[in-house]
Design a protein around this motif. Structure first.
Motif, PDB file in Angstrom:
ATOM      1  N   GLN A   1      -5.018  -8.610   6.612  1.00 29.91           N
ATOM      2  CA  GLN A   1      -4.997  -9.324   7.895  1.00 29.91           C
ATOM      3  C   GLN A   1      -3.921  -8.779   8.816  1.00 29.91           C
ATOM      4  OE1 GLN A   1      -4.607 -13.460   6.845  1.00 29.91           O
ATOM      5  NE2 GLN A   1      -6.773 -13.662   6.331  1.00 29.91           N
ATOM      6  N   SER A   2      -2.773  -8.388   8.207  1.00 26.56           N
ATOM      7  CA  SER A   2      -1.709  -7.805   9.022  1.00 26.56           C
ATOM      8  C   SER A   2      -0.950  -6.797   8.173  1.00 26.56           C
ATOM      9  CB  SER A   2      -0.751  -8.891   9.522  1.00 26.56           C
ATOM     10  OG  SER A   2      -0.103  -9.490   8.410  1.00 26.56           O
ATOM     11  N   LYS A   3      -0.225  -5.904   8.845  1.00 31.98           N
ATOM     12  CA  LYS A   3       0.518  -4.862   8.124  1.00 31.98           C
ATOM     13  C   LYS A   3       1.893  -4.688   8.750  1.00 31.98           C
ATOM     14  CE  LYS A   3      -1.009  -0.967  10.985  1.00 31.98           C
ATOM     15  NZ  LYS A   3       0.196  -0.720  11.755  1.00 31.98           N
ATOM     16  N   GLU A   4       2.853  -4.290   7.910  1.00 30.90           N
ATOM     17  CA  GLU A   4       4.141  -3.835   8.452  1.00 30.90           C
ATOM     18  C   GLU A   4       4.633  -2.666   7.618  1.00 30.90           C
ATOM     19  OE1 GLU A   4       7.878  -5.969   7.430  1.00 30.90           O
ATOM     20  OE2 GLU A   4       6.554  -7.626   6.873  1.00 30.90           O
ATOM     21  N   LEU A   5       5.295  -1.724   8.280  1.00 32.61           N
ATOM     22  CA  LEU A   5       5.817  -0.555   7.570  1.00 32.61           C
ATOM     23  C   LEU A   5       6.998  -0.985   6.706  1.00 32.61           C
ATOM     24  CD1 LEU A   5       5.481   2.577   7.309  1.00 32.61           C
ATOM     25  CD2 LEU A   5       7.282   2.760   9.052  1.00 32.61           C
TER      26      LEU A   5
ATOM     27  N   LEU B   1       0.867  -1.175   0.000  1.00 36.39           N
ATOM     28  CA  LEU B   1       0.000   0.000   0.000  1.00 36.39           C
ATOM     29  C   LEU B   1       0.909   1.231   0.000  1.00 36.39           C
ATOM     30  CD1 LEU B   1      -2.728   1.522   0.398  1.00 36.39           C
ATOM     31  CD2 LEU B   1      -2.427   1.152   2.874  1.00 36.39           C
ATOM     32  N   VAL B   2       0.838   2.020  -1.062  1.00 39.68           N
ATOM     33  CA  VAL B   2       1.706   3.193  -1.229  1.00 39.68           C
ATOM     34  C   VAL B   2       0.858   4.445  -1.041  1.00 39.68           C
ATOM     35  CG1 VAL B   2       3.307   4.375  -2.774  1.00 39.68           C
ATOM     36  CG2 VAL B   2       3.081   1.876  -2.900  1.00 39.68           C
TER      37      VAL B   2
ATOM     38  N   TYR C   1       3.275   0.414   3.114  1.00 40.44           N
ATOM     39  CA  TYR C   1       3.025  -0.701   4.023  1.00 40.44           C
ATOM     40  C   TYR C   1       2.975  -1.997   3.226  1.00 40.44           C
ATOM     41  CZ  TYR C   1       1.723   2.568   7.744  1.00 40.44           C
ATOM     42  OH  TYR C   1       1.736   3.542   8.697  1.00 40.44           O
ATOM     43  N   LYS C   2       3.493  -3.065   3.837  1.00 45.42           N
ATOM     44  CA  LYS C   2       3.308  -4.403   3.254  1.00 45.42           C
ATOM     45  C   LYS C   2       2.151  -5.057   4.000  1.00 45.42           C
ATOM     46  CE  LYS C   2       6.758  -7.332   1.766  1.00 45.42           C
ATOM     47  NZ  LYS C   2       7.787  -8.384   1.806  1.00 45.42           N
TER      48      LYS C   2
END
Length: 561
Positions: free
Chosen positions: A527-531, A506-507, A557-558
């Motif tokens: 379901q989950s995110k990381e920077l 997500l940009v 974000y991934k």
């Protein structure tokens, strides 16, 4: 997913050798100067260097007017220097892409010297000669550098075509001997070990037979004529022949500079089963801030136009073809001055634009100095400018009665010399570019903006680029993920996703000097995110459902979906 190849996964760095690094004090960058800086480029993470022309040239258009395709320009050094440069690049596992300029040569090339001798000279048909019409030019085409596209030659009482400078006569690609000469010189460099070609205005080589008059606009003496030489009738035949005769025999990357090309045409040029080129440089996004009369007529850029154009190209080539990603080069102004803010938010906007470009699908091109945020320059006098296009335009606009201040304003925004001021290496005299007098003045801001300072600062633009390049190498999704636009109507935020399998990037980009509110669209499930990367400090625990973005903030974000 698109077929995997090394040139899709590469990051390219363009060097404009005249302005890169001078080792002998003559004020002009040279080949030894590039060799000297290879470790700097390796540290950045560069895979491929695109070298603007270094061939023998009288330098009417800074090397894009070639008088001998197999010799090195004396100012840049010797063939031994070039051999050493290639060897040192390959030792560092970097590849070299040379510029191929074969729509035209220099009028000092031996072919043209022969061609103008007589109408029955064996080289006559290497160029495009025509008799005048009623004491005037053969047609009403205008040179891209302004004025007529024809020059009268007294020796044979005929005109030759030059779409660019009078010293750049167009080669006649209808002549099979010309094509064979081009293929031979390409093999000469490929056999020396280069890894590809960037092809200058390659979609202009096929002209409509008969060279008909173009439509003139009110008050204009000449017509653009572009309809009769851009993407001409035999262009695909010529490129497929070039591929069959030369390119297919080597593992190389090719990019064609193609003004006036649209997505449908680009699919034909770059489609994997077409056997033409790997990718094109298109100019649609470079024309978004130009008025109806061309690049010198300034108009504000809207984010809506930028989103629409990039999305059209991303979607248009996602299944068949490949994009070249760039926001500046040797012919375009500096991207942080044009698309960002080179004042208060210089650092943030330079990083945001880099994020935008490197997260798109395609092969990213970095132009020298971009990785340290070099900016446009405002010289006080027209006498400080060197670019032929700029000087011709200034003279023409003055003759038309325009205010010199207005003309200079256009040059400050769009002039090609913005990109050509010497590379800013450190804060010593002339930015460490030369011990002599530089061929073009250095941008006075080199004390603040220079490579030395940024290499030693982990929060710099340089280190941010380094991280972007590293992420690309470590994450296939950056290269091969599909692109989808979010929030198409948001006036200040450009947001998009990249998707590969169960992964999504997500940009989120704020193209404004004001704070902007981002709200995650309801269709964007995760379901989950990381920077992944950001240009400001971010609390990892912060929700992404609603974010207040700071000026020129960029976050990626991934997501696991």
């Amino acid at each position: 997913m698109a077929n995997k190849t090394w040139w899709k996964e590469s990051v390219v760095y363009q060097i404009y050798p005249r302005s890169f690094n001078d080792t002998n004090g003559d004020g002009i960058g040279d080949l030894k100067g590039i060799t000297e800086k290879l470790d700097y480029l390796k540290d950045l993470g560069i895979d491929v260097i695109w070298l603007s022309p270094v061939y023998q040239s009288p330098n009417d258009d800074n090397g894009y007017d070639i008088s001998d395709y197999r010799k090195i320009m004396t100012e840049f050094g010797t063939m031994e220097d070039w051999d050493e440069l290639l060897e040192q690049m390959h030792t560092r596992e970097m590849k070299l892409m040379m510029d191929l300029v074969v729509n035209h040569s220099s009028d000092e090339h031996e072919w043209f010297q022969q061609s103008r001798q007589s109408k029955d000279n064996p080289y006559r048909d290497y160029y495009i000669w025509r008799a005048g019409k009623e004491g005037k030019e053969p047609n009403n085409w205008e040179s891209i550098f302004s004025g007529s596209a024809w020059k009268y030659d007294e020796q044979t009482n005929e005109y030759f075509l030059h779409l660019f400078s009078k010293k750049q006569p167009d080669l006649n690609w209808e002549n099979p001997k010309v094509r064979q000469e081009v293929y031979d010189l390409m093999k000469f460099w490929l056999d020396k070990g280069i890894d590809g070609f960037r092809m200058d205005v390659i979609n202009l080589i096929s002209k409509v037979p008969g060279l008909p008059d173009g439509k003139t606009h009110e008050g204009k003496k000449y017509a653009s004529g572009a309809d009769f030489y851009m993407n001409g009738p035999r262009i695909h035949e010529f490129l497929q022949e070039m591929n069959k005769e030369v390119l297919s025999k080597y593992d190389v990357m090719t990019v064609g500079e193609m003004p006036g090309v649209d997505t449908e045409q680009a699919q034909l040029y770059t489609g994997e089963d077409r056997q033409e080129l790997n990718m094109v440089f298109q100019f649609e996004h470079m024309d978004l801030d130009s008025g109806p009369s061309g690049k010198w007529e300034l108009k504000p850029l809207t984010l809506q136009d930028l989103k629409f154009t990039f999305t059209k190209w991303q979607k248009g080539l996602e299944n068949d073809g490949w994009n070249s990603l760039y926001l500046n080069n040797h012919d375009q102004p500096r991207m942080v001055s044009r698309f960002g803010d080179d004042g208060e938010y210089w650092l943030e906007s330079a990083k945001m634009l880099a994020t935008f470009l490197h997260m798109l699908q395609g092969t990213p091109y970095i132009y020298q100095g971009e990785e340290i945020g070099m900016t446009n320059v405002h010289f006080d006098s027209i006498d400080d400018y060197q670019d032929i296009e700029t000087l011709n335009m200034y003279r023409e606009k003055l003759e038309e009665g325009n205010d010199p201040k207005d003309i200079m304003r256009s040059i400050y925004v769009k002039g090609r010399d913005n990109a050509r001021t010497p590379m800013q290496w450190d804060d010593s005299e002339n930015a460490g570019f030369t011990a002599g007098t530089p061929w073009l003045k250095v941008n006075p801001n080199y004390n603040e903006i220079n490579a030395d300072r940024q290499v030693n600062d982990v929060n710099s633009i340089f280190h941010y680029y380094k991280r972007l390049i590293q992420l690309r190498k470590e994450n296939e999704i950056v290269v091969y993920g599909t692109y989808d636009l979010l929030l198409p109507d948001h006036p200040t935020i450009y947001a998009y996703t990249r998707t590969l399998g169960a992964e999504k990037l997500l940009v989120i980009l704020n193209f404004s000097k004001e704070a902007s509110n981002f709200e995650l669209p309801s269709e964007c499930h995760y379901q989950s995110k990381e920077l992944f990367i950001s240009n400001y400090e971010v609390d990892e625990a912060e929700s992404i459902n609603r974010i207040e973005l700071k000026p020129y903030e960029a976050r990626v974000y991934k997501l696991k979906v």
